[in-house]
Scaffold this active site. Structure first.
Site, PDB file in Angstrom:
ATOM      1  N   PHE A  19     -61.619 -41.880   3.271  1.00 55.06           N
ATOM      2  CA  PHE A  19     -60.570 -41.970   4.282  1.00 55.06           C
ATOM      3  C   PHE A  19     -60.980 -42.925   5.409  1.00 55.06           C
ATOM      4  O   PHE A  19     -62.117 -42.909   5.864  1.00 55.06           O
ATOM      5  CB  PHE A  19     -60.297 -40.562   4.836  1.00 55.06           C
ATOM      6  CG  PHE A  19     -59.280 -40.516   5.936  1.00 55.06           C
ATOM      7  CD1 PHE A  19     -57.928 -40.682   5.654  1.00 55.06           C
ATOM      8  CD2 PHE A  19     -59.670 -40.290   7.250  1.00 55.06           C
ATOM      9  CE1 PHE A  19     -56.983 -40.628   6.671  1.00 55.06           C
ATOM     10  CE2 PHE A  19     -58.732 -40.232   8.267  1.00 55.06           C
ATOM     11  CZ  PHE A  19     -57.390 -40.408   7.987  1.00 55.06           C
ATOM     12  N   ASN A  67     -60.929 -33.454  11.893  1.00 57.18           N
ATOM     13  CA  ASN A  67     -59.654 -34.108  11.627  1.00 57.18           C
ATOM     14  C   ASN A  67     -59.335 -33.781  10.167  1.00 57.18           C
ATOM     15  O   ASN A  67     -59.537 -34.598   9.275  1.00 57.18           O
ATOM     16  CB  ASN A  67     -59.794 -35.617  11.850  1.00 57.18           C
ATOM     17  CG  ASN A  67     -58.540 -36.374  11.429  1.00 57.18           C
ATOM     18  OD1 ASN A  67     -57.448 -35.823  11.344  1.00 57.18           O
ATOM     19  ND2 ASN A  67     -58.710 -37.664  11.140  1.00 57.18           N
ATOM     20  N   PRO A  68     -58.873 -32.542   9.914  1.00 58.89           N
ATOM     21  CA  PRO A  68     -58.686 -32.108   8.526  1.00 58.89           C
ATOM     22  C   PRO A  68     -57.380 -32.676   7.968  1.00 58.89           C
ATOM     23  O   PRO A  68     -56.562 -33.191   8.730  1.00 58.89           O
ATOM     24  CB  PRO A  68     -58.578 -30.592   8.671  1.00 58.89           C
ATOM     25  CG  PRO A  68     -57.946 -30.396   9.996  1.00 58.89           C
ATOM     26  CD  PRO A  68     -58.428 -31.525  10.875  1.00 58.89           C
TER      27      PRO A  68
END
Lengths: 420, 366
Positions: free
Chosen positions: B164, B268-269
């Site tokens: 990510f 920051n899931p």
């Protein structure tokens, strides 16, 4: 006029005469001229190290009064410090002021020693006018001592002249295309690059802050942060309108156009300098809609910082992270707020001071770049340089800068002797 | 337990999403691997590669002109279809690609001015540059995967396909931690946890703020992310401050006594509602790991799980900050923290990002 020839002479020392064709004096600076004239100075000074400055007797008289005052004050302060009954506050206040005077006092003591030596040599020569060997020797020594006295006087004068604390700082350079449309934007780019190359030759760090390109890839607006020693002090005189006369690349009929670019030089400042509080800032991005966060992958991290009390905004987009865009925007904002504060202080000073060069009047037309004639003229010192291409490559800009620094110093001396 | 209900629900209703939602406790045990044993070797970002290639300035300019024309040809089509990049943004990316490829940056202003026959040294073959830019436009490959890095805060983090890409909004999480530790030495010295670290961005950001007085454990389920994060930690010389562990959420911490011990929990899931995934911008939808994006039916699965666990792990006065999808999730989370965990937390705050969207929920353990 004497002033003109003195300036001319000093400039000759600074760079080769061939580069300068014309020196005519500043009509619009007649007030300063007359101020200098009334002080009846014959200033014969230059920045180059090998020349011995010559100070007028009037100026030396004025300075001598100042030196006596400093010596007197120093003695008073010493007395306070040596008084056992002085309170701790008195003591530390006196001590602090004494420390400030120390630099001047050292020079003054040196000067006094030298002056005693001169007196001694003079009386020696008066006492034995017959001894030729002795006279020759004493005369030699006297010559050296007088040179040394002059050197110390000139150092002292320099230390007594008002100094701009911002001179040592880095600066923010802003170049804006003015009248003349696309051609003005192209010239704004040329000017911006001229300062970039000039900074390189000086060993300064030149960081582009933001560039807004025009359709023809000129610069509508561009800014940079320049860091190094004495950057602001050297570049501050560049603020103002720079006019260009040339046949634009866009012009088919070969007609010469006149356009203008404005340059602003602001001293760099930080949040502490301008007492900037976080509550006074609003920071936003102007990314196009959407939910943001994980939804969007964009390399656009443009940031706009608004200073709420003044309504001033700064937007930066060219850095690769939001954090860095924000940091740059804050840097520019701080410089602008600092400049506002400085000009506020400046306005409240005496009229004479505000009329001096470098007062930051950005509407003043300071220089003309005439390409067909291959010349650049600085209207404040009335100097024309005939190698425009070198100038645009960032070389020889010192011709103007040194002349302006010299002018500044002469102005300062004039106001020194007229106000003390 | 609330969390498990949601999980089951989302899995049953959306069987199409086969990739196991591994954050759920039962599933993650299956996926658990020993700490960072992976032999995955992260790719070197473009700007760190040796300048082993050369090309003439004119060839480079030719490529640049081609790429600019190519970028302009898309017009507003990407913006219109999924709020993707416009040509001016692509052209700015192009300048950064040159910056990363070219050994001598001082040549950049000369591109297009003079001396075309001059040879320049490149970190990538000129043919590869053509192929890279085709991938950017035709495949909508994120620019950060093209150059192998993302500039985030004052860091340059290595990223690659499968990991990510940290977002600008998340930079603010570090500012909130900075504010908290600036007047609390006790918290600065403690143990911090970054859950779902990805490239290691948050952990490294915090690690630098702790000034080697505290420690950070950064966790990611994705072995590739864990190895990229390790690479980034090493590049910033923070091996003694940050430890990367691979596994699901708090699982890899089982060997440490952490109940009421942690100074901070930051995450920051994944928080995008599953239904929103097909409509995402192509760069995100087709290239970024779904594992880091999909937060279940309402996007709250992981956030709720983390919040509930955090209550028992933070020491008194400990700090937490979570990124969310926006206003709705922020409100829901605060509600939940106030009611379900009544008395556990104080000073709950919703913090907006610079676009004005309520983005983070922060607070302290009582």
């Amino acid at each position: 006029m004497r002033m003109r020839s003195n300036l001319f002479w000093a400039l000759k020392k600074l760079q080769s005469i061939s580069a300068i064709s014309r020196i005519d004096h500043l009509n619009h600076r007649s007030s300063i001229q007359s101020a200098i004239a009334t002080a009846s100075l014959s200033i014969f000074r230059s920045f180059s190290a090998e020349t011995q400055p010559q100070l007028s007797t009037d100026l030396i008289k004025v300075m001598e009064q100042r030196l006596l005052a400093i010596e007197h004050r120093s003695v008073c302060l010493e007395n306070i410090i040596n008084q056992p009954e002085a309170s701790p506050t008195e003591y530390s206040r006196a001590n602090k002021e004494l420390r400030k005077l120390r630099g001047s006092m050292e020079l003054i003591n040196e000067l006094r020693t030298k002056q005693k030596e001169i007196e001694g040599l003079k009386s020696l020569m008066a006492e034995c006018p017959e001894d030729k060997d002795m006279l020759d020797m004493a005369n030699d020594e006297l010559g050296q001592a007088i040179d040394e006295e002059k050197r110390l006087q000139s150092l002292l004068l320099k230390s007594l002249l008002p100094k701009d604390d911002a001179d040592e700082r880095g600066c923010i350079l802003e170049v804006r295309a003015g009248t003349g449309g696309e051609e003005a934007s192209l010239f704004a780019m040329d000017i911006f690059k001229m300062y970039e190359r000039y900074s390189q030759t000086k060993g300064w760090k030149f960081e582009v802050v933001d560039v807004t390109e025009s359709d023809l890839r000129g610069y509508k607006e561009a800014s940079a942060a320049i860091s190094g020693t004495d950057v602001y002090g050297k570049l501050k005189f560049e603020s103002g309108i720079h006019r260009v006369q040339r046949v634009p690349v866009t012009e088919k009929s070969g007609r010469i156009h006149t356009s203008a670019v404005s340059v602003a030089i602001l001293p760099q400042a930080d949040q502490v300098d301008v007492q900037l509080k976080n509550e006074d800032l609003r920071i936003d991005t102007y990314r196009s809609g959407g939910s943001g966060g994980q939804h969007a992958n964009t390399t656009n991290s443009a940031v706009r910082v608004t200073h709420i009390p003044s309504g001033m905004t700064v937007s930066i987009q060219d850095e690769r992270s939001q954090h860095m865009n924000k940091a740059k925007a804050l840097k520019v904002l701080c410089a602008k707020l600092y400049e506002i504060e400085r000009s506020r202080i400046h306005m409240s000073r005496s009229k004479l001071r505000s009329e001096q060069i470098g007062s930051g009047d950005r509407s003043e037309r300071i220089r003309t770049y005439n390409f067909p004639q291959g010349r650049v003229t600085d209207h404040r010192v009335g100097i024309t340089h005939h190698a425009i291409d070198d100038m645009m490559q960032g070389e020889n800009l010192d011709i103007f800068i040194d002349a302006l620094l010299l002018q500044q110093e002469m102005d300062a001396i004039a106001s020194f002797s007229s106000t003390h | 337990m609330k969390i498990s209900v949601i999980r089951t629900y989302s899995c049953n209703t959306f069987p199409i999403f086969h990739k196991p939602k591994t954050q759920s406790l039962s599933l993650c045990t299956r996926f658990r691997r020993p700490i960072c044993s992976s032999s995955l070797k992260p790719k070197t970002p473009l700007f760190l590669r040796p300048p082993n290639y050369s090309a003439t300035l004119s060839d480079l300019k030719k490529w640049h002109d081609w790429a600019k024309t190519f970028s302009s040809s898309i017009g507003s089509s990407f913006v219109d279809s999924d709020n993707g990049p416009d040509p001016s943004l692509l052209c700015r990316e192009l300048n950064w690609l040159i910056e990363d490829s070219l050994e001598d940056h001082s040549l950049i202003p000369q591109l297009g001015i003079q001396d075309y026959s001059t040879n320049v040294r490149l970190r990538v073959d000129i043919d590869e540059l053509y192929s890279l830019w085709k991938q950017r436009i035709e495949e909508r490959k994120p620019f950060q995967y093209i150059v192998g890095c993302e500039h985030w805060r004052d860091l340059v983090l290595s990223v690659e396909e499968g990991v990510f890409i940290p977002r600008p909004e998340t930079e603010l999480l570090i500012d909130s931690v900075s504010d908290v530790v600036s007047n609390n030495e006790e918290l600065r010295k403690g143990l911090w946890v970054d859950l779902g670290t990805g490239s290691g961005a948050i952990a490294i950001g915090i690690g630098r703020i702790l000034e080697s007085r505290g420690r950070v454990i950064a966790i990611d389920l994705n072995p590739l992310a864990a190895s990229v994060a390790s690479f980034n930690v090493q590049r910033y010389g923070l091996q003694n401050v940050i430890e990367i562990r691979q596994g699901s959420w708090f699982e890899p911490l089982k060997d440490i006594e952490i109940e009421e011990k942690l100074s901070g929990v930051i995450s920051n899931p994944p928080y995008i509602p599953s239904d929103d995934i097909p409509g995402l911008q192509a760069e995100v939808r087709t290239h970024e790991p779904r594992l880091a994006l999909d937060g279940g039916l309402d996007g709250m699965d992981d956030l709720l799980y983390l919040c509930n666990r955090t209550a028992s792990l933070l020491k008194p006065g400990g700090f937490f900050a979570f990124e969310t999808n926006g206003k709705k999730q922020c409100k829901f989370l605060v509600d939940c923290l106030e009611n379900d965990n009544a008395g556990s937390f104080c000073n709950l705050k919703i913090v907006s990002d610079f676009a004005g969207i309520p983005r983070f929920v922060t607070g302290f353990h009582q």
